[in-house]
Scaffold this motif. Sequence first.
Motif, PDB file in Angstrom:
ATOM      1  N   GLY A 131     -11.510  53.460-117.634  1.00 31.51           N
ATOM      2  CA  GLY A 131     -10.464  52.692-118.285  1.00 31.51           C
ATOM      3  C   GLY A 131     -10.989  52.035-119.548  1.00 31.51           C
ATOM      4  O   GLY A 131     -11.876  52.568-120.219  1.00 31.51           O
ATOM      5  N   ASP A 132     -10.471  50.849-119.890  1.00 31.04           N
ATOM      6  CA  ASP A 132     -10.989  50.170-121.064  1.00 31.04           C
ATOM      7  C   ASP A 132     -12.188  49.301-120.676  1.00 31.04           C
ATOM      8  O   ASP A 132     -12.581  49.235-119.508  1.00 31.04           O
ATOM      9  N   PHE A 133     -12.770  48.650-121.680  1.00 31.85           N
ATOM     10  CA  PHE A 133     -13.994  47.877-121.451  1.00 31.85           C
ATOM     11  C   PHE A 133     -13.741  46.719-120.488  1.00 31.85           C
ATOM     12  O   PHE A 133     -14.599  46.388-119.669  1.00 31.85           O
ATOM     13  N   ALA A 134     -12.566  46.101-120.575  1.00 33.90           N
ATOM     14  CA  ALA A 134     -12.249  44.985-119.689  1.00 33.90           C
ATOM     15  C   ALA A 134     -12.218  45.441-118.236  1.00 33.90           C
ATOM     16  O   ALA A 134     -12.743  44.749-117.345  1.00 33.90           O
ATOM     17  N   PHE A 135     -11.617  46.597-117.970  1.00 37.17           N
ATOM     18  CA  PHE A 135     -11.606  47.129-116.609  1.00 37.17           C
ATOM     19  C   PHE A 135     -13.028  47.338-116.100  1.00 37.17           C
ATOM     20  O   PHE A 135     -13.360  46.969-114.966  1.00 37.17           O
ATOM     21  N   SER A 136     -13.886  47.930-116.922  1.00 36.02           N
ATOM     22  CA  SER A 136     -15.259  48.201-116.492  1.00 36.02           C
ATOM     23  C   SER A 136     -16.030  46.916-116.221  1.00 36.02           C
ATOM     24  O   SER A 136     -16.861  46.858-115.310  1.00 36.02           O
ATOM     25  N   MET A 137     -15.762  45.868-117.006  1.00 38.67           N
ATOM     26  CA  MET A 137     -16.441  44.596-116.765  1.00 38.67           C
ATOM     27  C   MET A 137     -15.916  43.918-115.502  1.00 38.67           C
ATOM     28  O   MET A 137     -16.685  43.305-114.753  1.00 38.67           O
ATOM     29  N   ALA A 138     -14.630  44.042-115.232  1.00 43.22           N
ATOM     30  CA  ALA A 138     -14.087  43.509-113.988  1.00 43.22           C
ATOM     31  C   ALA A 138     -14.721  44.201-112.791  1.00 43.22           C
ATOM     32  O   ALA A 138     -15.134  43.554-111.807  1.00 43.22           O
ATOM     33  N   ARG A 139     -14.808  45.521-112.857  1.00 48.28           N
ATOM     34  CA  ARG A 139     -15.410  46.275-111.757  1.00 48.28           C
ATOM     35  C   ARG A 139     -16.884  45.923-111.599  1.00 48.28           C
ATOM     36  O   ARG A 139     -17.366  45.710-110.473  1.00 48.28           O
ATOM     37  N   LEU A 140     -17.622  45.846-112.709  1.00 44.04           N
ATOM     38  CA  LEU A 140     -19.047  45.542-112.622  1.00 44.04           C
ATOM     39  C   LEU A 140     -19.277  44.155-112.045  1.00 44.04           C
ATOM     40  O   LEU A 140     -20.221  43.946-111.274  1.00 44.04           O
ATOM     41  N   LEU A 141     -18.428  43.199-112.397  1.00 45.43           N
ATOM     42  CA  LEU A 141     -18.582  41.847-111.861  1.00 45.43           C
ATOM     43  C   LEU A 141     -18.426  41.840-110.346  1.00 45.43           C
ATOM     44  O   LEU A 141     -19.269  41.301-109.621  1.00 45.43           O
ATOM     45  N   VAL A 142     -17.356  42.439-109.851  1.00 43.77           N
ATOM     46  CA  VAL A 142     -17.108  42.439-108.412  1.00 43.77           C
ATOM     47  C   VAL A 142     -18.179  43.250-107.682  1.00 43.77           C
ATOM     48  O   VAL A 142     -18.731  42.822-106.650  1.00 43.77           O
ATOM     49  N   PHE A 143     -18.497  44.418-108.218  1.00 43.84           N
ATOM     50  CA  PHE A 143     -19.483  45.284-107.566  1.00 43.84           C
ATOM     51  C   PHE A 143     -20.857  44.626-107.511  1.00 43.84           C
ATOM     52  O   PHE A 143     -21.511  44.619-106.458  1.00 43.84           O
ATOM     53  N   SER A 144     -21.311  44.059-108.622  1.00 41.15           N
ATOM     54  CA  SER A 144     -22.648  43.469-108.658  1.00 41.15           C
ATOM     55  C   SER A 144     -22.711  42.173-107.872  1.00 41.15           C
ATOM     56  O   SER A 144     -23.740  41.874-107.241  1.00 41.15           O
ATOM     57  N   ALA A 145     -21.629  41.384-107.864  1.00 41.33           N
ATOM     58  CA  ALA A 145     -21.621  40.152-107.076  1.00 41.33           C
ATOM     59  C   ALA A 145     -21.751  40.469-105.585  1.00 41.33           C
ATOM     60  O   ALA A 145     -22.507  39.814-104.852  1.00 41.33           O
ATOM     61  N   HIS A 146     -21.023  41.488-105.138  1.00 46.43           N
ATOM     62  CA  HIS A 146     -21.107  41.874-103.729  1.00 46.43           C
ATOM     63  C   HIS A 146     -22.460  42.493-103.405  1.00 46.43           C
ATOM     64  O   HIS A 146     -23.099  42.141-102.402  1.00 46.43           O
TER      65      HIS A 146
END
Length: 280
Positions: A131-146
């Motif tokens: 998707g766009d950069f914002a989508f990738s940052m949202a995913r990376l935040l949730v994935f890396s936090a978990h």
Amino acid sequence: MREDDHVYLSLAQEQDDSRWAFGTGFQDPLHGVDTTVPDGVDPAGLAALCLGLGDDALIASQRLAEWCTRAPELEEEVALANIGLDLLGQARMLLTRVGQVDGTGRTEDDLAYQRETEEFRNVRLVELPNGDFAFSMARLLVFSAHRLAVFERLAAGHPDPVLRAVAAKGVKELTYHRQYAAEWVVRLGDGTDESHRRMQEGLDTIAPYVDELLRATPSGQDVRDEVGAVLAQVAEAATLTVPEFERMDGEGRAGVHTPCLAPLLFEMQSVARALPGARW
């Protein structure tokens, strides 16, 4: 900006160059570690845990690699490439451990390149297109936090010394991944009207896949609470709303994937399958 004013300072940890998978300061985390499965540890259960975590990292690293030549700035391309390399390094060690303990003797390459789509055990969140950069940052935040919360617990108390060592190295890397993503979420969420809209849309788009991630490892309510607290803190600074994470049917851990995974695997596996046994 003063260092003590940094909105994300309370989530970040002191880092050095060893956070990078193959950067300066890299040391083999498995050097001298006994690879014998300890007494009392179920090999099948250990293999399943390592396979799921390894597949998560492998597929996430492939999606991050797709940002090369496409990120907003050269600096972000380098950062995302290094985060992808971190995850690829984790995947290699975890998949190697799978082959050691599941009785098949498969190598990391066998597991990465010779399995079919339904044999992969990654969560569906990581296989979604960028998707766009914002989508990738949202995913990376949730994935890396978990993943950071899970790895901290594995490093502190898992009975398998190999998995403990892999997790201990991963904690350093994932702390940076979480910090990087959180800074971008805040920057975009608290930026222009357009960047705010896109950042909120990114969080809303990944929301249906987050519950599966939170249930993907036997980590308990404390991990879910920790991830929720991180997201709440970042969202408040970013003037965003954390959406509800409702449960969806199907799970990547059971081999049920979105249509997005097969094309990614086809591209990733094509050379290895076209030239079996080749060495570079």
